[in-house]
Design a protein around this motif. Structure first.
Motif, short mmCIF file in Angstrom:
data_model
loop_
_atom_site.label_atom_id
_atom_site.label_comp_id
_atom_site.label_asym_id
_atom_site.label_seq_id
_atom_site.Cartn_x
_atom_site.Cartn_y
_atom_site.Cartn_z
N GLY A 19 0.88 -1.18 0.00
CA GLY A 19 0.00 0.00 0.00
C GLY A 19 0.90 1.22 0.00
N TYR A 20 1.00 1.89 1.16
CA TYR A 20 1.87 3.05 1.30
C TYR A 20 3.32 2.66 0.94
N GLY A 21 4.02 3.57 0.27
CA GLY A 21 5.45 3.32 -0.03
C GLY A 21 5.91 4.11 -1.23
N GLY A 22 6.25 5.38 -1.03
CA GLY A 22 6.63 6.26 -2.15
C GLY A 22 7.87 5.76 -2.88
N GLU A 24 9.38 2.84 -2.78
CA GLU A 24 9.21 1.49 -3.35
C GLU A 24 8.31 1.54 -4.59
N ASN A 25 7.32 2.44 -4.61
CA ASN A 25 6.50 2.59 -5.82
C ASN A 25 7.33 3.11 -6.98
N VAL A 26 8.26 4.03 -6.69
CA VAL A 26 9.10 4.57 -7.76
C VAL A 26 10.04 3.47 -8.29
N ILE A 194 -7.00 13.41 0.71
CA ILE A 194 -5.58 13.62 1.02
C ILE A 194 -5.00 12.23 1.16
N LEU A 195 -4.12 11.86 0.21
CA LEU A 195 -3.51 10.52 0.22
C LEU A 195 -2.07 10.68 0.65
N GLY A 196 -1.69 10.01 1.72
CA GLY A 196 -0.29 10.07 2.16
C GLY A 196 -0.17 9.76 3.64
N ARG A 197 1.07 9.57 4.05
CA ARG A 197 1.37 9.41 5.47
C ARG A 197 0.73 10.54 6.25
N ILE A 198 0.13 10.24 7.40
CA ILE A 198 -0.44 11.31 8.21
C ILE A 198 0.66 11.83 9.12
N GLY A 201 4.05 17.57 8.24
CA GLY A 201 4.44 18.24 7.00
C GLY A 201 3.38 18.16 5.91
N LYS A 202 2.62 17.06 5.90
CA LYS A 202 1.61 16.87 4.84
C LYS A 202 0.33 17.66 5.15
N GLY A 203 0.21 18.15 6.38
CA GLY A 203 -0.83 19.13 6.71
C GLY A 203 -2.25 18.60 6.79
N LEU A 220 -9.31 11.13 4.44
CA LEU A 220 -7.87 11.01 4.71
C LEU A 220 -7.50 9.55 4.54
N ALA A 221 -6.53 9.27 3.65
CA ALA A 221 -6.08 7.88 3.45
C ALA A 221 -4.58 7.83 3.66
N GLY A 222 -4.14 6.83 4.41
CA GLY A 222 -2.71 6.67 4.66
C GLY A 222 -2.47 6.23 6.08
N PRO A 223 -1.25 5.79 6.37
CA PRO A 223 -0.96 5.30 7.73
C PRO A 223 -0.70 6.44 8.72
N VAL A 224 -0.95 6.16 9.99
CA VAL A 224 -0.51 7.06 11.07
C VAL A 224 0.65 6.32 11.74
N THR A 267 -4.89 3.00 5.45
CA THR A 267 -4.13 2.86 4.20
C THR A 267 -4.99 2.19 3.14
N VAL A 268 -4.96 2.71 1.93
CA VAL A 268 -5.67 2.07 0.82
C VAL A 268 -4.65 1.63 -0.23
N ALA A 269 -5.01 0.59 -0.96
CA ALA A 269 -4.05 0.04 -1.92
C ALA A 269 -4.75 -0.34 -3.22
N GLY A 294 6.76 14.45 -4.25
CA GLY A 294 5.33 14.43 -4.53
C GLY A 294 4.82 13.29 -5.40
N THR A 295 5.14 12.06 -5.01
CA THR A 295 4.62 10.91 -5.77
C THR A 295 3.10 10.98 -5.89
N ALA A 296 2.44 11.29 -4.79
CA ALA A 296 0.98 11.30 -4.80
C ALA A 296 0.43 12.44 -5.67
N VAL A 297 1.20 13.50 -5.85
CA VAL A 297 0.78 14.61 -6.72
C VAL A 297 0.72 14.11 -8.17
N VAL A 298 1.80 13.45 -8.56
CA VAL A 298 1.89 12.95 -9.93
C VAL A 298 0.84 11.86 -10.18
N GLU A 299 0.61 11.03 -9.17
CA GLU A 299 -0.41 9.97 -9.31
C GLU A 299 -1.80 10.59 -9.52
N SER A 300 -2.06 11.67 -8.80
CA SER A 300 -3.38 12.31 -8.93
C SER A 300 -3.58 12.83 -10.35
N1 UDP Z 1 -0.01 5.52 -0.68
C1 UDP Z 1 -0.84 4.43 -0.84
N2 UDP Z 1 -1.88 4.28 0.04
C2 UDP Z 1 -2.11 5.14 1.04
C3 UDP Z 1 -1.26 6.27 1.20
C4 UDP Z 1 -0.21 6.43 0.30
O1 UDP Z 1 -0.68 3.62 -1.76
O2 UDP Z 1 -3.07 4.94 1.79
C5 UDP Z 1 1.12 5.68 -1.63
C6 UDP Z 1 0.88 6.84 -2.58
O3 UDP Z 1 0.08 6.41 -3.65
C7 UDP Z 1 2.31 7.23 -2.96
C8 UDP Z 1 3.09 6.92 -1.69
O4 UDP Z 1 2.31 6.00 -0.94
O5 UDP Z 1 2.80 6.40 -4.01
C9 UDP Z 1 3.38 8.17 -0.88
O6 UDP Z 1 4.40 8.81 -1.47
P1 UDP Z 1 4.65 10.37 -1.24
O7 UDP Z 1 5.93 10.71 -1.94
O8 UDP Z 1 3.45 11.12 -1.62
O9 UDP Z 1 4.84 10.49 0.31
P2 UDP Z 1 6.07 10.14 1.25
O10 UDP Z 1 7.01 9.24 0.49
O11 UDP Z 1 6.65 11.48 1.63
O12 UDP Z 1 5.47 9.45 2.42
#
Ligand code: UDP
Length: 406
Positions: A19-22, A24-26, A194-198, A201-203, A220-224, A267-269, A294-300
């Motif tokens: 799921g979350y993993g900027g 690793e996604n790159v 808002i997709l990202g780590r809570i 900095g991400k506000g 809000l989606a993402g891990p705390v 977290t959503v995947a 900004g991985t999530a910016v580009v994904e959006s």
């Molecule tokens: N992401 C995800 N599920 C979530 C939250 C985040 O798959 O619930 C992914 C998101 O799609 C992006 C990455 O995690 O690929 C977050 O990367 P970003 O660079 O935005 O944040 P950072 O690396 O600073 O945590």
């Protein structure tokens, strides 16, 4: 092309991440493109990674992300142990032409310290460069180690010693940029995401306050911290508050999360994540820091969803105000931009992603940087003994069993 690259993705999460993993996604986006270009990829990762590669090295069987919750003296050995495995492999493998490293701080420090024993190194700076002034202010990788940023704005803030090692920046890419056109269209809803780590900095606190005041639905989606689900966080009890992101959540975000107007879904995947973003009126980036890549910016953008946010960090570089999103420097103005984002054309966002943030473009740029780093003086390696093993090595193309024990 005859080039063997050791891609060091680190010990924290499998590639691709569940799921979350900027980072690793790159890496998961870059590797298939490099292999298409004829690059041989040896991936240094954890044993549970499923990304098809030419060869895999691992010290840990599974991702160590959870251990980031532990105090420094209990967690610092994780990255060191992973790097010790990488160093051993590099010493014993003259066939590796270049290391592309993604491991924060310790990757750069270790590879710089290897001197002639290592091949040339390109280290990608995925994070806020204000984080390691003691390392970045003193770094000396000689003629063999170079770094690249993930945005121009990030590198503009690099300390001088680090800047002397840079070969420029490479914008991140997302696999979604290539597949967006083939996706079945998702109906655009009213919600904002808002997709990202809570994390401060991400506000997310600012986003939640604005949503409550202006009256739009916010997800809000993402891990705390290390907690991916609301139930997990609740079950962790008071001890979890040692983590600064957990404290941020309880003290500054949770008071505005009512489960109706503002919801935290954990977290959503996979396709659930893609549909959540593709169906949103806008992705919100209420940044309180200089977002580096900004991985999530580009994904959006790739999913056809305009971006609304505070115009700092990499945002002004990635978003064209009035076409692919709406940016402001003024927190009070965010609420007005959300309804206005509904008027922007999602097709423009997808087009931008496919022209600027496509995986093939990122891979081509990295291949150019690999060649540049390999041409530096001082990158010739002395002859080394044949590989003798020592860390888990998996030679299968698609992730077969581990061939040698740790
Ligand atoms: N992401 C995800 N599920 C979530 C939250 C985040 O798959 O619930 C992914 C998101 O799609 C992006 C990455 O995690 O690929 C977050 O990367 P970003 O660079 O935005 O944040 P950072 O690396 O600073 O945590």
């Amino acid at each position: 092309m005859s080039l063997t690259v050791l891609m060091n993705a680190g010990p924290w999460l499998p590639v691709p991440p569940p799921g979350y993993g900027g980072i690793e996604n790159v890496v998961a986006t870059l590797v298939p493109e490099l292999r298409r270009l004829g690059v041989r990829v040896v991936l240094a990762t954890v044993g549970s990674s499923a990304l098809p590669v030419d060869e895999r090295l691992s010290v840990f069987d599974d991702g160590q992300f959870q251990s980031l919750q532990r105090p420094y003296n209990q967690v610092s050995g994780v990255a060191q142990a992973h790097m010790a495995g990488v160093v051993r492999a590099l010493r014993e493998r003259p066939d590796i032409d270049l290391v592309h490293d993604h491991v924060e701080a310790v990757g750069l420090a270790t590879l710089a310290a290897m001197g002639e024993g290592a091949p040339p190194v390109l280290h990608t700076l995925h994070w806020d460069l204000g984080k390691h002034p003691d390392l970045y202010g003193r770094i000396d990788g000689g003629d063999r180690v170079r770094v690249n940023g993930v945005s121009a704005s990030q590198l503009a803030r690099a300390p001088r010693a680090l800047r002397e090692h840079t070969v420029g920046h490479v914008h991140l890419a997302t696999p979604l940029a290539d597949t967006a056109r083939r996706r079945a269209p998702v109906e655009r809803g009213e919600h904002v995401v808002i997709l990202g780590r809570i994390t401060p900095g991400k506000g997310q606190d600012l986003g939640a306050r604005v949503a409550q005041r202006a009256g739009f639905p916010l997800v809000l989606a993402g891990p705390v911290g290390p907690y991916h689900r609301p139930e997990e966080l609740a079950a962790a009890g008071e001890a979890a508050r040692q983590n600064p992101d957990v404290r941020y959540w309880y003290e500054r975000v949770a008071p505005y999360v009512d489960g109706v107007r503002v919801r935290w879904i954990g977290t959503v995947a996979g396709s659930a994540r893609d549909d959540l973003v593709a169906g949103a009126r806008a992705s919100l980036f209420p940044l309180c820091w200089e977002e580096p890549g900004g991985t999530a910016v580009v994904e959006s953008l790739a999913l056809g969803t305009p971006v609304v946010g505070i115009g700092r960090g990499c945002l002004p570089e990635l978003i064209e105000h009035g076409r692919t999103g709406l940016l402001t420097d003024d927190e009070a103005e965010l609420a007005d931009l959300v309804p206005a984002a509904g008027l922007l054309d999602g097709a423009e966002c997808r087009l931008e992603a496919s022209l600027r943030f496509a995986p093939a473009i990122m891979a081509q740029r990295y291949v150019e940087l690999y060649e540049r780093v390999r041409r530096l003086p001082g990158t010739a390696r002395p002859a080394e003994p044949a590989f003798a093993g020592g860390i888990a090595v998996d030679g299968g193309a698609a992730g077969g069993p581990v061939a040698e024990g740790r």
